[in-house]
Design a protein around this motif. Structure first.
Motif, PDB file in Angstrom:
ATOM      1  N   ALA A  39       0.870  -1.181   0.000  1.00 24.00           N
ATOM      2  CA  ALA A  39       0.000   0.000   0.000  1.00 24.00           C
ATOM      3  C   ALA A  39       0.898   1.219   0.000  1.00 24.00           C
ATOM      4  CB  ALA A  39      -0.905   0.012   1.233  1.00 24.00           C
ATOM      5  N   SER A  42       3.421   2.558   2.926  1.00 26.10           N
ATOM      6  CA  SER A  42       3.470   1.530   3.968  1.00 26.10           C
ATOM      7  C   SER A  42       4.901   1.047   4.175  1.00 26.10           C
ATOM      8  CB  SER A  42       2.581   0.339   3.583  1.00 26.10           C
ATOM      9  OG  SER A  42       3.087  -0.298   2.403  1.00 26.10           O
ATOM     10  N   GLN A  78      -8.779   9.312   6.768  1.00 20.69           N
ATOM     11  CA  GLN A  78     -10.052   8.825   7.295  1.00 20.69           C
ATOM     12  C   GLN A  78     -10.793   9.906   8.086  1.00 20.69           C
ATOM     13  OE1 GLN A  78      -9.604   4.934   9.164  1.00 20.69           O
ATOM     14  NE2 GLN A  78      -7.969   4.407   7.708  1.00 20.69           N
ATOM     15  N   LEU A  95      -3.920   1.382   6.949  1.00 24.12           N
ATOM     16  CA  LEU A  95      -3.721   1.583   5.521  1.00 24.12           C
ATOM     17  C   LEU A  95      -4.490   0.508   4.754  1.00 24.12           C
ATOM     18  CD1 LEU A  95       0.130   2.278   5.494  1.00 24.12           C
ATOM     19  CD2 LEU A  95      -1.762   3.881   5.849  1.00 24.12           C
ATOM     20  N   LYS A  96      -4.487   0.607   3.422  1.00 24.90           N
ATOM     21  CA  LYS A  96      -5.281  -0.321   2.615  1.00 24.90           C
ATOM     22  C   LYS A  96      -4.815  -1.766   2.721  1.00 24.90           C
ATOM     23  CE  LYS A  96      -7.081   2.993  -0.729  1.00 24.90           C
ATOM     24  NZ  LYS A  96      -7.222   3.370  -2.158  1.00 24.90           N
ATOM     25  N   ASN A  97      -3.548  -1.979   3.098  1.00 25.74           N
ATOM     26  CA  ASN A  97      -3.060  -3.358   3.242  1.00 25.74           C
ATOM     27  C   ASN A  97      -3.153  -3.860   4.679  1.00 25.74           C
ATOM     28  OD1 ASN A  97      -1.017  -1.819   4.377  1.00 25.74           O
ATOM     29  ND2 ASN A  97       0.635  -3.047   3.502  1.00 25.74           N
TER      30      ASN A  97
END
Length: 255
Positions: A39, A42, A78, A95-97
């Motif tokens: 991500a 990251s 967020q 995070l997205k991962n």
């Protein structure tokens, strides 16, 4: 090798000399994130940039209201504005991962283990100048704490941030991102390089040679199109920042 590539090479050699391609290096934009399990910004992206042999891994830093530098591209995450939020409010955001939002300190600790990969640290513009100055001070403190002065290079869109970096640590590598200042003027201000979008060099093609004459490094962002990659390598830039480091390495290998 494609015919176009060979013609590009011959033209570039005539214009810039036979060693024109020797210094072009790959910088992974926000780390190498466009792959499984990663991500943007990251720790995984930092490690994967190291694994693919990128010269550097670029990442973005802002400071919280209580003075903790964190790694994130946008000025909010967020729904929380980083600059006006306490770290306690942000520390468990994912995070997205699935990784937690990393602090700069965590990033530096891992980055120090990845010897051979430069950390290209972008300090994001802040809403208040006083917070930009606080961010510079906090970031330089952490880099010095972990004795990583030679592994960290700095970039920013904020002229104030860049000037503060140069004032506080004249020996550090600082490149400007916005694209409206000539290489000659950057040299006078104490910059070590320029880091401009590739379209800036379409408008000011003479700036490449001017930067070389001034002894400034030339980085180009963010190049994901192979044809543009090829063009920038042929023009003799030092670095190319990309979301596709493996593809860029393949283009450079053709030269």
């Amino acid at each position: 090798m494609k015919k176009r590539s060979m013609l590009t090479i011959l033209l570039a050699v005539c214009l810039y000399g036979s060693n024109v391609f020797a210094q072009t290096k790959v910088i992974a934009h926000r780390g190498y994130w466009d792959c499984e399990g990663s991500a943007q910004n990251s720790i995984t992206a930092l490690n994967k940039a190291h694994e693919v042999g990128a010269y550097g891994s670029e990442f973005d830093v802002s400071i919280t209201a209580d003075g903790i530098p964190v790694v994130n591209h946008d000025d909010s995450i967020q729904g929380f504005c980083i600059e006006t939020s306490l770290y306690e409010q942000l520390k468990d955001l994912k995070l997205k991962n699935g990784e937690r939002l990393p602090t700069l300190e965590e990033y530096l600790i891992q980055g120090k283990k990845n010897q051979g990969t430069q950390l290209i640290l972008e300090i994001k513009p802040h809403r208040r100048v006083v917070n930009e100055d606080k961010a510079v001070a906090a970031i330089l403190y952490l880099v010095q704490k972990y004795q990583m002065e030679d592994q960290v290079e700095y970039i920013s869109f904020s002229m104030n941030i860049c000037k503060e970096l140069i004032r506080r640590a004249p020996a550090v590598q600082v490149s400007y991102l916005r694209g409206e200042v000539s290489p000659a003027d950057l040299k006078i201000l104490g910059f070590s390089g320029l880091d401009y979008h590739y379209k800036v060099f379409d408008k000011h093609p003479e700036w490449i040679q001017e930067a070389k004459n001034e002894g400034l490094t030339i980085n180009v962002w963010t190049v994901d199109d192979p044809a543009v990659m090829e063009s920038m390598v042929a023009k003799g830039v030092d670095f190319i920042t990309t979301d596709k480091p493996k593809e860029l390495k393949a283009v450079i290998a053709k030269f």
